[in-house]
Write a protein that holds these residues in place. Structure first.
Motif, PDB file in Angstrom:
ATOM      1  N   PHE A 161     -38.351 -41.801 -33.447  1.00 49.82           N
ATOM      2  CA  PHE A 161     -39.397 -40.918 -32.955  1.00 49.82           C
ATOM      3  C   PHE A 161     -39.550 -39.707 -33.879  1.00 49.82           C
ATOM      4  O   PHE A 161     -40.663 -39.324 -34.248  1.00 49.82           O
ATOM      5  N   ALA A 162     -38.425 -39.128 -34.288  1.00 55.64           N
ATOM      6  CA  ALA A 162     -38.465 -37.943 -35.149  1.00 55.64           C
ATOM      7  C   ALA A 162     -39.075 -38.277 -36.509  1.00 55.64           C
ATOM      8  O   ALA A 162     -39.899 -37.517 -37.028  1.00 55.64           O
ATOM      9  N   LEU A 163     -38.690 -39.406 -37.093  1.00 56.75           N
ATOM     10  CA  LEU A 163     -39.224 -39.779 -38.407  1.00 56.75           C
ATOM     11  C   LEU A 163     -40.710 -40.108 -38.336  1.00 56.75           C
ATOM     12  O   LEU A 163     -41.489 -39.706 -39.209  1.00 56.75           O
ATOM     13  N   ALA A 164     -41.119 -40.845 -37.305  1.00 55.80           N
ATOM     14  CA  ALA A 164     -42.536 -41.175 -37.159  1.00 55.80           C
ATOM     15  C   ALA A 164     -43.356 -39.911 -36.937  1.00 55.80           C
ATOM     16  O   ALA A 164     -44.450 -39.753 -37.493  1.00 55.80           O
ATOM     17  N   ASN A 165     -42.810 -38.995 -36.149  1.00 55.41           N
ATOM     18  CA  ASN A 165     -43.487 -37.722 -35.911  1.00 55.41           C
ATOM     19  C   ASN A 165     -43.585 -36.910 -37.187  1.00 55.41           C
ATOM     20  O   ASN A 165     -44.593 -36.255 -37.437  1.00 55.41           O
ATOM     21  N   ALA A 166     -42.531 -36.938 -38.002  1.00 54.88           N
ATOM     22  CA  ALA A 166     -42.529 -36.199 -39.265  1.00 54.88           C
ATOM     23  C   ALA A 166     -43.647 -36.700 -40.183  1.00 54.88           C
ATOM     24  O   ALA A 166     -44.303 -35.901 -40.858  1.00 54.88           O
ATOM     25  N   LEU A 167     -43.878 -37.995 -40.188  1.00 53.95           N
ATOM     26  CA  LEU A 167     -44.973 -38.530 -41.001  1.00 53.95           C
ATOM     27  C   LEU A 167     -46.319 -38.000 -40.521  1.00 53.95           C
ATOM     28  O   LEU A 167     -47.202 -37.691 -41.320  1.00 53.95           O
ATOM     29  N   GLY A 168     -46.487 -37.887 -39.205  1.00 57.68           N
ATOM     30  CA  GLY A 168     -47.714 -37.305 -38.667  1.00 57.68           C
ATOM     31  C   GLY A 168     -47.824 -35.830 -39.019  1.00 57.68           C
ATOM     32  O   GLY A 168     -48.905 -35.339 -39.352  1.00 57.68           O
ATOM     33  N   TRP A 169     -46.708 -35.118 -38.988  1.00 55.78           N
ATOM     34  CA  TRP A 169     -46.693 -33.692 -39.308  1.00 55.78           C
ATOM     35  C   TRP A 169     -47.103 -33.460 -40.761  1.00 55.78           C
ATOM     36  O   TRP A 169     -47.836 -32.522 -41.069  1.00 55.78           O
TER      37      TRP A 169
END
Length: 195
Positions: A161-169
């Motif tokens: 979740f954190a890595l996927a969110n980081a890509l969105g960020w």
């Protein structure tokens, strides 16, 4: 007693508010002015508050559907895997497809990645339930990919979740980085894969 169907004009106003909110959140982020949402929808502020008493209610209506769609995407992949259908039975492919859909969605609205992380710590948030369902469904896809030997065993659903969110960020930060989203996704996926 079944719930009442909203009047046609009330439904039109709600749809206009959601369309206006989608545009403004894409342009300005999740803290976009509610007054500007009402203005763009060409309705009064009172109409906005009748449909969405709080900002969280508006975001839940706007983003909750996206989270539910991601949860349903993961659940369809799980059912296909259990049924052994050939098109989506590969746990690695199912997880990659889900992650790509997640990261594209996270990049669709400015500041959404930060809002998603905030729901982790706020069970009272209107977005918490739909976001939790989405994260849990993605976690089950991760587990299936790990059991198939495709993903490193130490990766947790929270890591994913954190890595996927980081890509969105990243897409929020700079257009030049947004253009490299697919390349960055492949780098992240290479780091998740079992060697």
């Amino acid at each position: 007693m079944p719930p009442r169907t909203p009047r046609a004009d009330a439904q039109r106003n709600r749809d206009r508010l959601l369309a206006a909110a989608a545009e403004l959140v894409a342009e300005e982020g999740v803290q976009a002015s509610l007054r500007d949402v009402a203005r763009r929808a060409e309705v009064g502020l009172g109409t906005l508050y009748r449909h969405f008493p709080t900002r969280d209610d508006l975001l839940e209506a706007l983003l909750g559907r996206r989270f539910e769609a991601l949860a349903e995407h993961a659940e369809r992949a799980e059912r296909a895997e259990h049924a052994g259908t050939t098109t989506t039975a590969d746990p690695e492919r199912a997880l990659v497809d889900w992650l790509q859909e997640f990261t594209l969605g996270a990049a669709a609205y400015r500041d959404l990645p930060a809002a998603l992380v905030a729901t982790l710590h706020s069970p009272d948030s209107a977005l918490h339930a739909s976001c939790l369902r989405m994260r849990e469904a993605g976690g089950r896809l991760l587990l299936a990919a790990q059991e198939a030997g495709a993903v490193r065993p130490e990766v947790t659903p929270l890591d994913l979740f954190a890595l996927a969110n980081a890509l969105g960020w990243i897409a929020d930060q700079s257009p030049s980085l947004a253009e490299r989203r697919e390349h960055l996704f492949r780098l992240v996926w290479d780091g998740l894969r079992r060697r």
